[in-house]
Design a protein around this motif. Structure first.
Motif, PDB file in Angstrom:
ATOM      1  N   MET A  18       0.349  -0.978   0.033  1.00 33.54           N
ATOM      2  CA  MET A  18       0.543   0.057   0.261  1.00 33.54           C
ATOM      3  C   MET A  18       1.295   1.459   0.471  1.00 33.54           C
ATOM      4  SD  MET A  18      -2.586   1.320   2.870  1.00 33.54           S
ATOM      5  CE  MET A  18      -2.366   1.576   3.885  1.00 33.54           C
ATOM      6  N   ASP A  19       1.720   1.288   0.639  1.00 34.35           N
ATOM      7  CA  ASP A  19       2.858   2.589   0.872  1.00 34.35           C
ATOM      8  C   ASP A  19       3.575   2.545  -0.201  1.00 34.35           C
ATOM      9  OD1 ASP A  19       2.053   3.671   3.710  1.00 34.35           O
ATOM     10  OD2 ASP A  19       3.783   1.958   4.473  1.00 34.35           O
ATOM     11  N   ALA A  20       4.022   1.296  -1.013  1.00 38.69           N
ATOM     12  CA  ALA A  20       4.672   1.544  -2.353  1.00 38.69           C
ATOM     13  C   ALA A  20       3.655   2.239  -3.699  1.00 38.69           C
ATOM     14  CB  ALA A  20       5.125  -0.107  -2.691  1.00 38.69           C
ATOM     15  N   GLU A  21       2.837   1.576  -3.295  1.00 33.63           N
ATOM     16  CA  GLU A  21       1.631   2.401  -4.138  1.00 33.63           C
ATOM     17  C   GLU A  21       1.285   3.816  -4.491  1.00 33.63           C
ATOM     18  OE1 GLU A  21      -0.255   1.968  -7.825  1.00 33.63           O
ATOM     19  OE2 GLU A  21       0.735   0.329  -6.989  1.00 33.63           O
ATOM     20  N   ILE A  22       1.210   3.832  -3.339  1.00 34.55           N
ATOM     21  CA  ILE A  22       0.858   5.675  -2.283  1.00 34.55           C
ATOM     22  C   ILE A  22       2.345   6.234  -3.034  1.00 34.55           C
ATOM     23  CG2 ILE A  22       0.546   7.322  -0.402  1.00 34.55           C
ATOM     24  CD1 ILE A  22      -0.880   4.984   0.506  1.00 34.55           C
ATOM     25  N   VAL A  23       3.275   6.211  -2.352  1.00 33.47           N
ATOM     26  CA  VAL A  23       4.628   6.686  -3.023  1.00 33.47           C
ATOM     27  C   VAL A  23       4.647   6.702  -4.819  1.00 33.47           C
ATOM     28  CG1 VAL A  23       7.028   6.417  -3.767  1.00 33.47           C
ATOM     29  CG2 VAL A  23       6.252   6.271  -1.057  1.00 33.47           C
ATOM     30  N   LYS A  24       4.420   5.978  -5.503  1.00 37.93           N
ATOM     31  CA  LYS A  24       4.502   5.451  -6.749  1.00 37.93           C
ATOM     32  C   LYS A  24       3.441   6.759  -7.213  1.00 37.93           C
ATOM     33  CE  LYS A  24       2.854   2.739 -10.057  1.00 37.93           C
ATOM     34  NZ  LYS A  24       2.196   1.652 -10.611  1.00 37.93           N
ATOM     35  N   SER A  25       2.245   6.743  -6.598  1.00 38.22           N
ATOM     36  CA  SER A  25       1.538   6.977  -7.228  1.00 38.22           C
ATOM     37  C   SER A  25       2.066   9.258  -6.887  1.00 38.22           C
ATOM     38  CB  SER A  25      -0.126   7.294  -6.639  1.00 38.22           C
ATOM     39  OG  SER A  25      -1.474   7.944  -6.677  1.00 38.22           O
ATOM     40  N   ILE A  26       2.177   9.304  -5.977  1.00 38.19           N
ATOM     41  CA  ILE A  26       2.398  11.041  -5.386  1.00 38.19           C
ATOM     42  C   ILE A  26       3.727  11.480  -6.788  1.00 38.19           C
ATOM     43  CG2 ILE A  26       3.632  12.134  -4.100  1.00 38.19           C
ATOM     44  CD1 ILE A  26       2.452  10.209  -2.020  1.00 38.19           C
ATOM     45  N   LEU A  27       4.618  10.080  -6.982  1.00 39.32           N
ATOM     46  CA  LEU A  27       5.933  10.788  -8.023  1.00 39.32           C
ATOM     47  C   LEU A  27       5.172  10.681  -9.374  1.00 39.32           C
ATOM     48  CD1 LEU A  27       8.161   8.338  -6.591  1.00 39.32           C
ATOM     49  CD2 LEU A  27       8.625  10.579  -7.096  1.00 39.32           C
ATOM     50  N   LEU A  28       4.457   9.964  -9.731  1.00 33.06           N
ATOM     51  CA  LEU A  28       3.987   9.567 -10.929  1.00 33.06           C
ATOM     52  C   LEU A  28       3.342  11.004 -10.993  1.00 33.06           C
ATOM     53  CD1 LEU A  28       2.568   6.490 -11.834  1.00 33.06           C
ATOM     54  CD2 LEU A  28       4.073   7.315 -12.748  1.00 33.06           C
ATOM     55  N   ASP A  29       1.938  11.783  -9.930  1.00 32.98           N
ATOM     56  CA  ASP A  29       1.476  12.952 -10.072  1.00 32.98           C
ATOM     57  C   ASP A  29       2.267  14.122 -10.097  1.00 32.98           C
ATOM     58  OD1 ASP A  29      -1.068  11.868  -9.880  1.00 32.98           O
ATOM     59  OD2 ASP A  29      -1.149  12.331  -7.668  1.00 32.98           O
ATOM     60  N   ALA A  30       3.977  14.018  -9.462  1.00 30.10           N
ATOM     61  CA  ALA A  30       4.851  14.794 -10.078  1.00 30.10           C
ATOM     62  C   ALA A  30       6.125  15.240 -10.932  1.00 30.10           C
ATOM     63  CB  ALA A  30       5.891  14.973  -8.841  1.00 30.10           C
ATOM     64  N   GLU A  31       5.204  14.123 -12.454  1.00 33.16           N
ATOM     65  CA  GLU A  31       5.328  13.901 -12.976  1.00 33.16           C
ATOM     66  C   GLU A  31       6.740  13.268 -13.020  1.00 33.16           C
ATOM     67  OE1 GLU A  31       5.200  17.292 -15.442  1.00 33.16           O
ATOM     68  OE2 GLU A  31       3.158  17.022 -15.677  1.00 33.16           O
ATOM     69  N   ILE A  32       7.164  12.467 -12.051  1.00 30.26           N
ATOM     70  CA  ILE A  32       8.348  11.357 -12.325  1.00 30.26           C
ATOM     71  C   ILE A  32       8.107   9.801 -12.659  1.00 30.26           C
ATOM     72  CG2 ILE A  32       9.997  10.798 -10.335  1.00 30.26           C
ATOM     73  CD1 ILE A  32       9.833  13.314  -8.613  1.00 30.26           C
ATOM     74  N   ASP A  33       8.490   9.998 -13.308  1.00 31.97           N
ATOM     75  CA  ASP A  33       7.786   7.916 -14.099  1.00 31.97           C
ATOM     76  C   ASP A  33       8.477   6.597 -12.598  1.00 31.97           C
ATOM     77  OD1 ASP A  33       7.042   8.891 -16.622  1.00 31.97           O
ATOM     78  OD2 ASP A  33       8.926   9.093 -17.069  1.00 31.97           O
ATOM     79  N   ALA A  34       7.896   6.670 -12.927  1.00 33.01           N
ATOM     80  CA  ALA A  34       8.414   5.595 -10.959  1.00 33.01           C
ATOM     81  C   ALA A  34       7.624   4.288 -11.230  1.00 33.01           C
ATOM     82  CB  ALA A  34       7.600   5.614 -10.160  1.00 33.01           C
ATOM     83  N   PHE A  35       7.685   2.944 -11.341  1.00 35.35           N
ATOM     84  CA  PHE A  35       7.354   1.969 -11.485  1.00 35.35           C
ATOM     85  C   PHE A  35       7.650   0.887  -9.801  1.00 35.35           C
ATOM     86  CE2 PHE A  35      11.250   0.863 -13.366  1.00 35.35           C
ATOM     87  CZ  PHE A  35      11.702  -0.147 -12.908  1.00 35.35           C
ATOM     88  N   LEU A  36       6.958   0.130  -9.187  1.00 33.03           N
ATOM     89  CA  LEU A  36       6.671  -0.897  -8.854  1.00 33.03           C
ATOM     90  C   LEU A  36       7.764  -2.188  -9.088  1.00 33.03           C
ATOM     91  CD1 LEU A  36       3.449  -0.606  -6.742  1.00 33.03           C
ATOM     92  CD2 LEU A  36       5.418   0.250  -6.364  1.00 33.03           C
ATOM     93  N   LYS A  37       8.957  -2.884  -7.949  1.00 28.68           N
ATOM     94  CA  LYS A  37       9.633  -4.069  -8.072  1.00 28.68           C
ATOM     95  C   LYS A  37       9.212  -5.117  -7.105  1.00 28.68           C
ATOM     96  CE  LYS A  37      13.936  -5.816  -8.224  1.00 28.68           C
ATOM     97  NZ  LYS A  37      15.631  -5.498  -8.083  1.00 28.68           N
ATOM     98  N   ASP A  38       8.782  -5.659  -7.499  1.00 29.35           N
ATOM     99  CA  ASP A  38       8.078  -7.187  -6.304  1.00 29.35           C
ATOM    100  C   ASP A  38       7.056  -6.729  -5.720  1.00 29.35           C
ATOM    101  OD1 ASP A  38      11.629  -7.985  -6.995  1.00 29.35           O
ATOM    102  OD2 ASP A  38      12.056  -6.685  -4.811  1.00 29.35           O
ATOM    103  N   GLU A  39       6.075  -6.202  -6.703  1.00 31.83           N
ATOM    104  CA  GLU A  39       5.121  -6.159  -5.778  1.00 31.83           C
ATOM    105  C   GLU A  39       4.025  -7.154  -5.697  1.00 31.83           C
ATOM    106  OE1 GLU A  39       4.172  -5.122 -10.169  1.00 31.83           O
ATOM    107  OE2 GLU A  39       6.151  -4.989  -9.091  1.00 31.83           O
TER     108      GLU A  39
END
Length: 84
Positions: A18-39
């Motif tokens: 859950m925390d990783a998905e939230i952080v990824k979403s915040i980064l994407l909103d800031a126009e920083i490409d991000a993806f999850l590993k080991d989800e």
């Protein structure tokens, strides 16, 4: 002659699914490409996906965005800690 900017993929955050998905979403909103590993381990065995644990879900970004992403992640972690 043009130069190509070199970059690496770096882990900016590791934690629960859950925390990783939230952080990824915040980064994407800031126009920083991000993806999850080991989800997948977080879905299959969420009790193993503790913050920093062996099965933690990682948020991966380009090293070119490290400075701005680090500020965003630090702010997120500080907000989590202030709620406790």
């Amino acid at each position: 002659m043009t130069t190509k900017k070199e970059f690496d993929l770096v882990e900016i955050f590791a934690g629960s699914p859950m925390d990783a998905e939230i952080v990824k979403s915040i980064l994407l909103d800031a126009e920083i490409d991000a993806f999850l590993k080991d989800e997948n381990i977080g879905t299959i065995a969420p009790w193993h996906a503790a913050a920093g644990g062996a099965g933690a879900v990682k948020v991966i970004i380009s090293s070119l965005n490290m400075d701005s992403a680090k500020l965003i992640v630090e702010d997120y972690i500080n907000n989590l800690n202030s709620d406790k």
